[in-house]
Design a protein around this motif. Sequence first.
Motif, mmCIF file in Angstrom:
data_model
loop_
_atom_site.group_PDB
_atom_site.id
_atom_site.type_symbol
_atom_site.label_atom_id
_atom_site.label_comp_id
_atom_site.label_asym_id
_atom_site.label_seq_id
_atom_site.Cartn_x
_atom_site.Cartn_y
_atom_site.Cartn_z
ATOM 1 N N LEU A 90 10.671 11.325 -3.799
ATOM 2 C CA LEU A 90 10.611 10.684 -2.486
ATOM 3 C C LEU A 90 9.194 10.249 -2.144
ATOM 4 O O LEU A 90 8.989 9.211 -1.504
ATOM 5 C CB LEU A 90 11.146 11.639 -1.412
ATOM 6 C CG LEU A 90 11.341 11.035 -0.015
ATOM 7 C CD1 LEU A 90 12.260 9.825 -0.081
ATOM 8 C CD2 LEU A 90 11.896 12.084 0.941
ATOM 9 N N CYS A 91 8.221 11.008 -2.602
ATOM 10 C CA CYS A 91 6.822 10.608 -2.413
ATOM 11 C C CYS A 91 6.549 9.289 -3.109
ATOM 12 O O CYS A 91 5.918 8.377 -2.546
ATOM 13 C CB CYS A 91 5.892 11.704 -2.948
ATOM 14 S SG CYS A 91 4.139 11.239 -3.009
ATOM 15 N N MET A 92 7.030 9.148 -4.325
ATOM 16 C CA MET A 92 6.809 7.926 -5.071
ATOM 17 C C MET A 92 7.534 6.735 -4.434
ATOM 18 O O MET A 92 7.020 5.614 -4.428
ATOM 19 C CB MET A 92 7.290 8.104 -6.516
ATOM 20 C CG MET A 92 6.388 8.974 -7.378
ATOM 21 S SD MET A 92 4.786 8.175 -7.754
ATOM 22 C CE MET A 92 3.749 8.902 -6.478
ATOM 23 N N ILE A 93 8.722 6.987 -3.877
ATOM 24 C CA ILE A 93 9.461 5.907 -3.228
ATOM 25 C C ILE A 93 8.695 5.397 -2.005
ATOM 26 O O ILE A 93 8.530 4.183 -1.815
ATOM 27 C CB ILE A 93 10.875 6.384 -2.836
ATOM 28 C CG1 ILE A 93 11.713 6.631 -4.085
ATOM 29 C CG2 ILE A 93 11.557 5.363 -1.927
ATOM 30 C CD1 ILE A 93 13.072 7.243 -3.801
ATOM 31 N N CYS A 94 8.211 6.322 -1.172
ATOM 32 C CA CYS A 94 7.434 5.926 0.008
ATOM 33 C C CYS A 94 6.139 5.229 -0.389
ATOM 34 O O CYS A 94 5.732 4.241 0.231
ATOM 35 C CB CYS A 94 7.141 7.146 0.874
ATOM 36 S SG CYS A 94 8.592 7.900 1.629
ATOM 37 N N PHE A 95 5.495 5.749 -1.413
ATOM 38 C CA PHE A 95 4.257 5.162 -1.904
ATOM 39 C C PHE A 95 4.510 3.745 -2.426
ATOM 40 O O PHE A 95 3.736 2.810 -2.168
ATOM 41 C CB PHE A 95 3.693 6.059 -3.007
ATOM 42 C CG PHE A 95 2.369 5.613 -3.557
ATOM 43 C CD1 PHE A 95 1.224 5.689 -2.790
ATOM 44 C CD2 PHE A 95 2.278 5.129 -4.849
ATOM 45 C CE1 PHE A 95 -0.006 5.284 -3.304
ATOM 46 C CE2 PHE A 95 1.060 4.711 -5.369
ATOM 47 C CZ PHE A 95 -0.081 4.791 -4.592
ATOM 48 N N TYR A 96 5.611 3.577 -3.130
ATOM 49 C CA TYR A 96 5.984 2.282 -3.698
ATOM 50 C C TYR A 96 6.350 1.273 -2.619
ATOM 51 O O TYR A 96 5.949 0.101 -2.677
ATOM 52 C CB TYR A 96 7.140 2.508 -4.664
ATOM 53 C CG TYR A 96 7.694 1.285 -5.340
ATOM 54 C CD1 TYR A 96 6.895 0.481 -6.146
ATOM 55 C CD2 TYR A 96 9.038 0.933 -5.194
ATOM 56 C CE1 TYR A 96 7.412 -0.639 -6.784
ATOM 57 C CE2 TYR A 96 9.562 -0.174 -5.833
ATOM 58 C CZ TYR A 96 8.740 -0.952 -6.623
ATOM 59 O OH TYR A 96 9.254 -2.046 -7.257
ATOM 60 N N LEU A 97 7.108 1.727 -1.590
ATOM 61 C CA LEU A 97 7.543 0.829 -0.527
ATOM 62 C C LEU A 97 6.370 0.249 0.247
ATOM 63 O O LEU A 97 6.452 -0.868 0.763
ATOM 64 C CB LEU A 97 8.482 1.561 0.434
ATOM 65 C CG LEU A 97 9.905 1.799 -0.053
ATOM 66 C CD1 LEU A 97 10.702 2.569 0.980
ATOM 67 C CD2 LEU A 97 10.596 0.482 -0.387
#
Length: 352
Positions: A90-97
């Motif tokens: 989820l950290c990577m998803i938020c970072f990516y978004l």
Amino acid sequence: MDFANHSCRSGEDLQAYQHRVYAVVYSVILAPGLLGNVLAIWVFRIYIRETKKAVVFMMNLAVADLLQVLSLPLRIYYYLNNTWPFGHPLCMICFYLKYVNMYASIYFMVCVSVRRCELIMRPLRYNSSKRKGDMFICVLGWLLVCLGCLPFPLLRNPSSSLNPDSRDRLSSEAGAPLSGPDSVCFSELPMRTVSIPAAWALLIIAELVGFIIPLILVLACSCLTAGSLREGRGGAIPDRGEKRRALRMVLSCAAVFLVCFAPYHVTMPLDFLAKANALNSCALRDLILRCHPFTLCLASLNCSLDPLMYYFTTDEFWRRLSKPEIPEMTSMTFSRRLSCITAGEEVDDEPL
């Protein structure tokens, strides 16, 4: 990726300062960004088949902004509590978004500017086939942006844990203990080892394709649209009011572009050099690390500025909010029926 053998020791309050800046700005952006973009999507959904004035691009721009706004509560939690308990994926998803939103916004702002300029300069060339082409441009844009932003999360190394010295420093700067490797997120995640040429190549591509070329296109559209307004009535569109509305839209795109995205792309390579210990001056490094959070926050501010741009520059958006058409049509239909009934009664009352 160390460029130099020397290193500067960050101030003890640097991490806490960055967390405060992010938490305050994201909290301010959250409510207006959420309400404004949901409202924009609702309005554009109604007009997307009724007008040709780049509405499909503005709707996709609102979707991109909404995606980032939905990730802000988790970011705010992290910067207030100095820990990330939601897991690395989820950290990577938020970072990516974050980066998908920024470069998707840049892409669709360019599309809006080019389309409005084209409709002013050559309105007769727009037809139903081009309307379908706009949908293809949107799909292609999302694909290119999503692929182009993949290096941002991929350059982070989830398997690399912080060494004890770094963990102690981050704990003291943040004012709270870090419990494990998954407790840090976003820009504080450790970087993968990348060669210097590869790092510079990524930076140059990001600056050139993601900022410089789009900036040139937006500014060119602004100049062309402003030039068409100064022309006589023999232009492609004699309606000067329509030209003024188009010019306001293109200038608004340029203003949001310069305010939100230009500062970040100026400090991005400097921040890279600072974090790579490539600067001889520790004072300069500290200044860059303190300025970069502000520019990153400005890049997120477009989520709240874009809905204002829609309202003040798009006549369909303003008309829908200020004078809802559905109640008007219902009232008009009711009035017609009432007049017909009244007229019928009057006819019945007349003597034969």
